[in-house]
Enzyme design. Structure first.
Site, PDB file in Angstrom:
ATOM      1  N   SER A 220      -5.951   2.864  -5.912  1.00  0.00           N
ATOM      2  CA  SER A 220      -5.502   3.961  -4.821  1.00  0.00           C
ATOM      3  C   SER A 220      -5.629   5.277  -4.907  1.00  0.00           C
ATOM      4  O   SER A 220      -6.117   6.405  -4.255  1.00  0.00           O
ATOM      5  CB  SER A 220      -3.879   3.876  -4.537  1.00  0.00           C
ATOM      6  OG  SER A 220      -3.961   2.405  -3.814  1.00  0.00           O
TER       7      SER A 220
ATOM      8  N   VAL B 133      -9.825   5.185   2.850  1.00  0.00           N
ATOM      9  CA  VAL B 133     -10.094   6.651   2.855  1.00  0.00           C
ATOM     10  C   VAL B 133     -11.177   7.217   2.151  1.00  0.00           C
ATOM     11  O   VAL B 133     -11.599   8.165   1.982  1.00  0.00           O
ATOM     12  CB  VAL B 133      -8.799   7.100   2.596  1.00  0.00           C
ATOM     13  CG1 VAL B 133      -7.931   7.087   3.853  1.00  0.00           C
ATOM     14  CG2 VAL B 133      -8.613   7.015   1.230  1.00  0.00           C
TER      15      VAL B 133
ATOM     16  N   ILE C 152      -2.692   2.480   6.864  1.00  0.00           N
ATOM     17  CA  ILE C 152      -3.483   1.979   5.901  1.00  0.00           C
ATOM     18  C   ILE C 152      -5.063   2.334   6.612  1.00  0.00           C
ATOM     19  O   ILE C 152      -5.344   2.045   7.793  1.00  0.00           O
ATOM     20  CB  ILE C 152      -3.328   0.492   5.592  1.00  0.00           C
ATOM     21  CG1 ILE C 152      -2.054   0.061   5.250  1.00  0.00           C
ATOM     22  CG2 ILE C 152      -4.584   0.101   4.623  1.00  0.00           C
ATOM     23  CD1 ILE C 152      -1.733  -1.369   4.775  1.00  0.00           C
ATOM     24  N   MET C 153      -5.943   2.859   5.962  1.00  0.00           N
ATOM     25  CA  MET C 153      -7.163   3.196   6.074  1.00  0.00           C
ATOM     26  C   MET C 153      -8.063   3.222   4.984  1.00  0.00           C
ATOM     27  O   MET C 153      -7.548   3.661   3.859  1.00  0.00           O
ATOM     28  CB  MET C 153      -7.173   4.477   6.924  1.00  0.00           C
ATOM     29  CG  MET C 153      -8.673   4.775   7.315  1.00  0.00           C
ATOM     30  SD  MET C 153      -8.327   6.441   8.187  1.00  0.00           S
ATOM     31  CE  MET C 153     -10.051   6.868   8.251  1.00  0.00           C
TER      32      MET C 153
ATOM     33  N   HIS D 257       0.750  -1.178   0.047  1.00  0.00           N
ATOM     34  CA  HIS D 257      -0.085  -0.076  -0.040  1.00  0.00           C
ATOM     35  C   HIS D 257       0.726   1.263  -0.245  1.00  0.00           C
ATOM     36  O   HIS D 257       1.979   1.309   0.566  1.00  0.00           O
ATOM     37  CB  HIS D 257      -0.910  -0.201   1.165  1.00  0.00           C
ATOM     38  CG  HIS D 257      -2.108  -1.035   1.018  1.00  0.00           C
ATOM     39  ND1 HIS D 257      -3.509  -0.300   0.539  1.00  0.00           N
ATOM     40  CD2 HIS D 257      -2.182  -2.188   0.991  1.00  0.00           C
ATOM     41  CE1 HIS D 257      -4.286  -1.385   0.768  1.00  0.00           C
ATOM     42  NE2 HIS D 257      -3.371  -2.536   0.686  1.00  0.00           N
ATOM     43  N   PRO D 258       0.419   2.205  -0.676  1.00  0.00           N
ATOM     44  CA  PRO D 258       1.049   3.432  -0.730  1.00  0.00           C
ATOM     45  C   PRO D 258       0.874   4.327   0.594  1.00  0.00           C
ATOM     46  O   PRO D 258      -0.154   4.211   1.147  1.00  0.00           O
ATOM     47  CB  PRO D 258       0.638   4.222  -1.761  1.00  0.00           C
ATOM     48  CG  PRO D 258      -0.702   3.703  -1.995  1.00  0.00           C
ATOM     49  CD  PRO D 258      -0.886   2.427  -1.507  1.00  0.00           C
TER      50      PRO D 258
END
Length: 176
Positions: free
Chosen positions: A83, A122, A119-120, A70-71
């Protein structure tokens, strides 16, 4: 694009299945590859639960690789289309310079402490809500945050899967 049904996915061979849902977990088609053998799925929710179980049953190293795929939130680097869209929906692609710096500091602090990015899920969240969550979660233990991050990954995957599949009411929406 025509949305997929659970029947479409149940009838798919492994290659087609992975092509269809391999991107719901960030840069981690292994989740779809391992889940394919669980066919048939009773519903899209059943498929999502099977995929979440695949993640939960994976080795801790494989889970860590998934998290690290994940970024950083608010990062202005190359990332998957999914993303980019999710972060844009929360305004993370338009942070003013001071807030961008705050996010970078929080991202760096978080990554240094836990060894993976914050990480969420969003999508459609506010920048303030995301920043507060970052500030709060930095105080977690590594084990608690590892599980929280995996849970968030599953929420993100569920939202992405929802975008690819027929809604619960069965209507076939067309997406550009």
């Amino acid at each position: 694009m025509t949305r997929l049904t659970v029947e479409d996915l149940n009838q798919a061979d492994k290659e087609r299945f992975v092509d269809a849902v391999g991107d719901v977990y960030e840069e981690s088609p292994w989740v779809a590859k391992r889940t394919w053998s669980e066919q048939p799925f009773s519903s899209i929710d059943g498929l999502q639960q099977a995929m979440a179980n695949t993640v939960q049953d994976a080795s801790q190293q494989k889970q860590l690789e998934l998290l690290r795929a994940h970024p950083d939130l608010g990062e202005r680097t190359e990332m998957t289309d999914e993303s980019q869209e999710e972060q844009a929906s929360a305004g993370l692609d338009r942070l003013p310079p001071a807030q961008y710096e705050t996010f970078q500091t929080l991202n760096d602090t978080y990554r240094d402490k836990f060894g993976f990015p914050f990480i969420m899920a969003v999508k459609d969240e506010s920048v303030g809500t995301i920043q507060q969550a970052m500030e709060d979660r930095i105080d977690h233990s590594r084990s608690k945050e590892f599980q929280t991050a995996l849970n968030e990954v599953n929420v993100i995957a569920a939202l992405r899967l929802e975008e690819l599949t027929v809604p619960r009411d069965g209507t076939q929406e067309q997406h550009a």
